[in-house]
Design a protein around this motif. Structure first.
Motif, short mmCIF file in Angstrom:
data_model
loop_
_atom_site.label_atom_id
_atom_site.label_comp_id
_atom_site.label_asym_id
_atom_site.label_seq_id
_atom_site.Cartn_x
_atom_site.Cartn_y
_atom_site.Cartn_z
N THR A 19 -7.28 -3.87 -4.10
CA THR A 19 -6.52 -3.54 -4.77
C THR A 19 -5.94 -2.47 -4.21
N HIS A 20 -4.70 -2.06 -4.60
CA HIS A 20 -3.73 -0.76 -4.18
C HIS A 20 -3.68 -0.06 -5.71
N ASP A 21 -4.31 -0.41 -6.58
CA ASP A 21 -3.95 0.06 -7.96
C ASP A 21 -5.11 1.22 -8.29
N ILE A 79 -10.55 -1.44 -0.65
CA ILE A 79 -9.23 -0.70 -0.46
C ILE A 79 -8.84 -0.73 1.26
N SER A 136 -0.87 -6.33 -9.91
CA SER A 136 0.13 -5.93 -9.09
C SER A 136 1.41 -6.25 -10.00
N PHE A 165 -5.73 7.74 -1.25
CA PHE A 165 -4.33 7.37 -2.11
C PHE A 165 -3.21 8.38 -1.67
N ASP A 187 0.75 -1.13 0.00
CA ASP A 187 -0.14 0.19 0.14
C ASP A 187 0.94 1.11 0.10
N GLU A 212 -5.63 -8.45 -5.61
CA GLU A 212 -4.59 -7.46 -6.46
C GLU A 212 -4.39 -8.09 -7.78
N HIS A 221 -5.37 -0.42 3.86
CA HIS A 221 -3.89 -0.51 4.16
C HIS A 221 -3.51 -2.07 4.33
N ASN A 222 -2.09 -2.35 4.24
CA ASN A 222 -1.82 -3.87 4.41
C ASN A 222 -2.24 -3.98 5.66
#
Length: 495
Positions: free
Chosen positions: A452-454, A303, A424, A491, A176, A421, A305-306
């Motif tokens: 996703t972090h995208d 969404i 990724s 983000f 993240d 993900e 954080h890790n």
């Protein structure tokens, strides 16, 4: 002094399409220099790194031609077991390089192999833990960490070994934004120590004030070289033409995205109640969500954080985690767990866990009840996999493996598709294709969830957001104008 020198280097993998390798690579990297390899998935970036660290041809079998020099010495004269003292690697899939289940033992592993004293090993392990700010991950079970947390452990282990050259293959793939900031700080620290760094990446924005040169690869060759200033001057159109991600998130805010959904549009939905997860010997609940909504026939971005509980939430919904308890309703009727399991297909974050067969074509067919093969070749072609039908999935690049798993999900015929993900390891072109496939999928399935972090993927295709932190639902919202502002805020866009 030249830390890395490649002379007329070529490598082709055994039993594969000869184009899936590298050809006549000539490269010189000075000591203390940071070089970034960019290009579309499968262009040869990872193969160059494998040739440098010796994994090709010692692990990845194939024909290697040309010369590799490390710190002025021919790689042919360096015993393979001694290369780790010169060259340390962080892979795209961190778990593939782990030897211990305990995190602190894993960080110490490289130092132990070098025969260092116990006092020195403890010193280096403690320094790595402090530098990476991972005190909370010390003496933990690696299998219980999130993908991003595992990546931090892998990086800390390499740093503790003190190599002269750092070879980084997609180090930010599963992280993240906060974790990427930590990795960025670590890479800066390594560069300040005058270490040599060569990185293959699709995420570019966090490296734009670190790297010295950018090399663009295509079809196994280095075709363009840029200074950092030259690269920053490339327009969005020029970057997309090369299949590259945005090096600056401000580009994304200027681009037009056709997302106009409002909350009132989401008439059909699943209602989830009392979603909890508590593991044995744990006093705390990993998940504790009273209620949330999943709009049907939409693409829902999850969404957080890790370590927030995103994967646990999806695993529980699909019936993959028996510790997760939840009640799921549609039109007021309870959906039994058995039915959810039968109708769900999940693409894992660590895609190697679900690749079982000896060819791409077999892999895609494995979870499908369609024996006719109808539309299979069209699907594989759309994902750029048609030329690898007979290739073993484990011999593919990380991005290609990800596409095989996505193809399996799309070809399975299940009604609820969950992807962890999915982009990724993908370049812009393939991310764009995945977004297009998810658009097509929307009309064919009842539910699509994407962890996703995208940010680019979310903006391209998703219509609804579920934000989870610390096992709890922070908020859920449609991606209308107000929703996009919330997304950019999450983000950390302005910063």
């Amino acid at each position: 002094m030249e830390a890395i020198k490649l002379e007329n280097l070529s490598f082709s993998y055994n039993g594969q399409n000869l184009n899936n390798g590298i050809h006549n690579i000539n490269l010189s990297v000075k000591e203390g220099e940071c070089v970034l390899l960019v290009g579309t998935s499968g262009c040869g970036k990872s193969t160059v790194l494998r040739a440098i660290n010796g994994l090709a041809p010692y692990f990845y079998e194939g024909k290697l031609e040309g010369e590799v020099f490390l710190m002025g010495k021919s790689a042919k004269k360096i015993r393979f077991e001694n290369k780790s003292k010169i060259c340390g690697s962080v892979f795209q899939n961190p778990r593939s390089q782990f030897f211990y289940l305990n995190t602190s033992s894993e960080i110490a592993f490289g130092c132990e192999n070098q025969g260092l004293s116990q006092k020195e090993i403890e010193k280096r392990v403690n320094e790595s833990i402090k530098l990476f700010r991972i005190d909370n991950l010390a003496d933990r079970d690696i299998l219980k960490l999130s993908g991003g947390e595992k990546q931090k452990i892998a990086f800390a282990g390499i740093y503790a070994s003190r190599p002269d050259i750092y070879v980084l293959d997609e180090p930010s793939a599963n992280l993240d934004l906060d974790a990427i900031k930590d990795i960025k700080a670590i890479i800066k620290k390594i560069k300040e120590e005058k270490k040599t760094i060569i990185i293959a990446e699709h995420r570019l924005y966090y490296l734009m004030d670190i790297v010295d040169r950018i090399l663009y690869m295509d079809k196994g060759e280095i075709v363009e070289e840029f200074t950092l200033d030259e690269f920053k001057k490339l327009s969005s159109k020029e970057l997309r033409k090369r299949g590259l991600r945005a090096p600056d998130y401000r580009m994304l805010k200027k681009e037009a995205f056709n997302i106009t959904k409002k909350k009132s549009d989401f008439d059909e939905k699943l209602i989830l109640k009392d979603i909890t997860c508590q593991y044995k010997k744990s006093r705390f609940k990993t998940l504790n969500i009273k209620e949330c909504q999943l709009p049907l026939h939409e693409k829902i971005a999850i969404i957080g954080h890790n370590g927030a509980g995103k994967s646990t939430f999806v695993n529980g919904f699909c019936g993959m985690n028996k510790n997760v308890k939840a009640r799921v309703y549609k039109d007021g009727k309870l959906i039994p767990l058995r039915k959810r399991v039968r109708e769900s297909f999940e693409v894992f974050q660590e895609v190697n866990h679900q690749l079982f067969t000896n060819s791409v074509e077999e892999e895609v067919s494995l979870g499908s009840e369609d024996n006719t093969g109808k539309n299979k070749l069209e699907l594989l072609s759309s994902l750029g996999l048609k030329d690898f039908l007979d290739t073993h999935p484990m011999a593919l690049s990380g991005g290609q493996k990800q596409r095989v798993a996505i193809a399996s999900a799309l070809y399975s015929g299940r009604r609820m598709i969950c992807l962890d993900e999915p982009t990724s390891g993908l370049d812009y072109r393939q991310m764009d294709k995945v977004a297009g496939l998810l658009d097509t999928l929307q009309s064919k399935v009842d539910l699509t969830m994407v962890i996703t972090h995208d940010l680019e993927l979310i903006l391209k295709t998703c219509t609804y957001v579920l934000h989870i932190e610390n096992g709890q639902l922070v908020e859920e919202y449609p991606l209308d104008k107000e929703g996009r502002e919330k997304l950019f805020s999450f983000f950390d866009y302005e910063k």
